[in-house]
Design an enzyme around this catalytic site. Structure first.
Site, PDB file in Angstrom:
ATOM      1  N   LYS A  64      -7.436  -0.031  10.861  1.00 19.45           N
ATOM      2  CA  LYS A  64      -6.512  -0.288   9.803  1.00 19.45           C
ATOM      3  C   LYS A  64      -6.912  -0.339   8.393  1.00 19.45           C
ATOM      4  O   LYS A  64      -6.245   0.520   7.510  1.00 19.45           O
ATOM      5  CB  LYS A  64      -5.597  -1.322  10.229  1.00 19.45           C
ATOM      6  CG  LYS A  64      -4.215  -1.569   9.204  1.00 19.45           C
ATOM      7  CD  LYS A  64      -3.352  -2.642   9.376  1.00 19.45           C
ATOM      8  CE  LYS A  64      -2.455  -2.752   8.140  1.00 19.45           C
ATOM      9  NZ  LYS A  64      -1.434  -4.070   8.426  1.00 19.45           N
ATOM     10  N   ARG A 120      -3.598  -1.523   1.775  1.00 17.51           N
ATOM     11  CA  ARG A 120      -4.322  -2.622   1.219  1.00 17.51           C
ATOM     12  C   ARG A 120      -5.805  -2.496   1.293  1.00 17.51           C
ATOM     13  O   ARG A 120      -6.441  -2.551   0.190  1.00 17.51           O
ATOM     14  CB  ARG A 120      -3.844  -3.887   2.126  1.00 17.51           C
ATOM     15  CG  ARG A 120      -4.439  -5.207   1.657  1.00 17.51           C
ATOM     16  CD  ARG A 120      -3.655  -6.353   2.019  1.00 17.51           C
ATOM     17  NE  ARG A 120      -2.233  -6.383   1.907  1.00 17.51           N
ATOM     18  CZ  ARG A 120      -1.343  -6.080   2.841  1.00 17.51           C
ATOM     19  NH1 ARG A 120      -1.949  -5.699   3.901  1.00 17.51           N
ATOM     20  NH2 ARG A 120      -0.142  -6.037   2.625  1.00 17.51           N
ATOM     21  N   GLY A 131       4.195  -7.588  10.293  1.00 17.73           N
ATOM     22  CA  GLY A 131       5.434  -7.014   9.549  1.00 17.73           C
ATOM     23  C   GLY A 131       5.723  -5.569  10.263  1.00 17.73           C
ATOM     24  O   GLY A 131       6.247  -5.608  11.333  1.00 17.73           O
ATOM     25  N   ASP A 141       1.233  -6.932  -4.430  1.00 17.63           N
ATOM     26  CA  ASP A 141       2.561  -6.695  -3.728  1.00 17.63           C
ATOM     27  C   ASP A 141       2.453  -5.644  -3.058  1.00 17.63           C
ATOM     28  O   ASP A 141       1.722  -4.796  -3.395  1.00 17.63           O
ATOM     29  CB  ASP A 141       3.663  -6.660  -4.904  1.00 17.63           C
ATOM     30  CG  ASP A 141       4.819  -7.003  -4.200  1.00 17.63           C
ATOM     31  OD1 ASP A 141       4.944  -7.618  -3.431  1.00 17.63           O
ATOM     32  OD2 ASP A 141       5.885  -6.329  -4.608  1.00 17.63           O
ATOM     33  N   LYS A 164      -5.314 -12.751   3.316  1.00 17.89           N
ATOM     34  CA  LYS A 164      -5.292 -11.799   2.064  1.00 17.89           C
ATOM     35  C   LYS A 164      -6.489 -12.622   1.314  1.00 17.89           C
ATOM     36  O   LYS A 164      -7.365 -11.895   0.486  1.00 17.89           O
ATOM     37  CB  LYS A 164      -4.131 -11.981   1.133  1.00 17.89           C
ATOM     38  CG  LYS A 164      -2.905 -11.239   1.773  1.00 17.89           C
ATOM     39  CD  LYS A 164      -1.908 -11.187   0.624  1.00 17.89           C
ATOM     40  CE  LYS A 164      -0.843 -10.277   0.986  1.00 17.89           C
ATOM     41  NZ  LYS A 164       0.119 -10.135   0.265  1.00 17.89           N
TER      42      LYS A 164
HETATM   43  P1  IMP Z   1       3.689  -8.792   0.612  1.00 16.10           P
HETATM   44  O1  IMP Z   1       2.650  -7.859  -0.113  1.00 16.10           O
HETATM   45  O2  IMP Z   1       2.683  -9.698   1.170  1.00 16.10           O
HETATM   46  O3  IMP Z   1       4.926  -9.516  -0.315  1.00 16.10           O
HETATM   47  O4  IMP Z   1       4.426  -8.132   1.558  1.00 16.10           O
HETATM   48  C1  IMP Z   1       5.701  -7.652   1.445  1.00 16.10           C
HETATM   49  C2  IMP Z   1       6.135  -7.148   2.833  1.00 16.10           C
HETATM   50  O5  IMP Z   1       5.931  -5.880   2.908  1.00 16.10           O
HETATM   51  C3  IMP Z   1       5.572  -7.919   4.194  1.00 16.10           C
HETATM   52  O6  IMP Z   1       6.409  -9.041   4.486  1.00 16.10           O
HETATM   53  C4  IMP Z   1       5.661  -6.863   5.255  1.00 16.10           C
HETATM   54  O7  IMP Z   1       6.939  -6.878   5.738  1.00 16.10           O
HETATM   55  C5  IMP Z   1       5.478  -5.625   4.475  1.00 16.10           C
HETATM   56  N1  IMP Z   1       3.992  -5.222   4.550  1.00 16.10           N
HETATM   57  C6  IMP Z   1       3.195  -5.044   3.660  1.00 16.10           C
HETATM   58  N2  IMP Z   1       2.064  -4.566   4.138  1.00 16.10           N
HETATM   59  C7  IMP Z   1       2.223  -4.441   5.321  1.00 16.10           C
HETATM   60  C8  IMP Z   1       1.337  -3.994   6.418  1.00 16.10           C
HETATM   61  O8  IMP Z   1       0.075  -3.705   6.115  1.00 16.10           O
HETATM   62  N3  IMP Z   1       1.928  -3.916   7.401  1.00 16.10           N
HETATM   63  C9  IMP Z   1       3.120  -4.171   7.769  1.00 16.10           C
HETATM   64  N4  IMP Z   1       3.950  -4.598   6.879  1.00 16.10           N
HETATM   65  C10 IMP Z   1       3.647  -4.818   5.688  1.00 16.10           C
END
Ligand code: IMP
Length: 272
Positions: free
Chosen positions: A175, A181, A153, A71, A14
């Site tokens: 992607k 994102r 994820g 988030d 990130k």
């Molecule tokens: P955070 O925004 O890093 O807290 O992500 C939260 C959760 O959402 C991650 O642990 C993934 O399980 C899921 N997630 C968020 N964005 C993605 C993505 O682009 N691909 C797959 N899983 C995602």
């Protein structure tokens, strides 16, 4: 000189993405580690935007620097928008991504439509209390089996119909072009760019005003020294008659035009 922003994350991927996109704005993005800090903000918000703002505000207060938080997560229609803000913890914190995906496929089995979307919210908090937000989503469907090995994820179970591929079957560039994102990052960069140019314009205007106030001759009415006031009137009666208030203000050529700070998308908001 570039302005320093802290990204409230310990995720190096990130950090790299944010650095790349904000470098064009002359913004330097640093990690909490680089400042010798650990960020551990509880995600107690009910929405992605709330959680992103909680992180941004906490790190801004901790560092005294503008801070960015984000988030994201997966929302599945037949799960009433779940796992949503609980995406990272779905099925428990200790299970693997593979186990989590298996659990998700079991939960949607036989439920008819498998529509889902990813959402990503980005928030920025400034020490003066200003905040900016951007939020975007990417629509898709939950696949029947995990496909592809890329990404992380839920990528192997998130099918993006326009490309007939799961996110895990795409290159990172592919992607990023369509993902929640990638879109939120670009929207945030646009909002931040507009904010920074409006702030620079306001600062120039304030500086110009100060300079005008410092150099403006005192009018006979306001002069403390009546003799000097009489002298001004005698030597340059026309100039003395024209008080600074009566002179129409002209923008000097060196001051940039005020940016048109219209918000193109209603989800990109600026709050004071
Ligand atoms: P955070 O925004 O890093 O807290 O992500 C939260 C959760 O959402 C991650 O642990 C993934 O399980 C899921 N997630 C968020 N964005 C993605 C993505 O682009 N691909 C797959 N899983 C995602």
């Amino acid at each position: 000189m570039s302005e320093k922003f802290v990204l409230a994350t310990h995720n190096p991927g990130k950090l790299r993405e944010m650095r790349e996109i904000l470098s064009e704005l002359g913004v330097e993005v640093v990690s909490p580690e680089e400042l010798g800090l650990t960020v551990d903000v509880e995600e107690t918000g009910e929405t992605f935007a709330e959680n992103a703002m909680l992180k941004a505000k906490a790190v801004c207060a901790q560092t005294g620097l503008p801070a960015i938080g984000d988030d994201s997560g997966l929302c599945v229609d037949v799960l009433n928008g779940g796992p949503g803000v609980y995406s990272a913890r779905y099925g428990g914190e200790s299970i693997s991504d593979g186990e989590r995906n298996k659990l998700l496929l079991e939960s949607v089995k036989g439920q008819g439509r498998r529509d889902a979307h990813f959402t990503c919210a980005i928030a920025c908090a400034f020490p003066n209390g200003d905040t900016l937000t951007a939020e975007e989503q990417c629509n898709g469907v939950i696949s029947y089996i995990p496909m592809g090995t890329g990404g992380f994820g839920y990528d192997p179970v998130f099918n993006y119909p326009p490309k007939l591929k799961t996110f895990a079957q795409m290159t990172p560039e592919e992607k990023s072009e369509v993902s929640h994102r990638g879109k939120a990052l670009r929207a945030f960069a646009e909002t931040l760019g507009a904010y920074l140019s409006e702030r620079a314009w306001n600062e120039l205007e304030a500086e110009k005003q100060r300079a005008e106030e410092e150099t403006a001759p005192e009018t006979p009415e306001t002069a403390e020294n009546p003799e000097a006031a009489a002298e001004i009137t005698e030597t340059a009666p026309e100039a003395a008659a024209e008080t600074p208030e009566a002179v129409p203000k002209k923008r000097p050529k060196t001051v940039p035009h005020r940016p048109n700070y219209s918000q193109k998308k209603k989800k990109r908001k600026r709050h004071h």
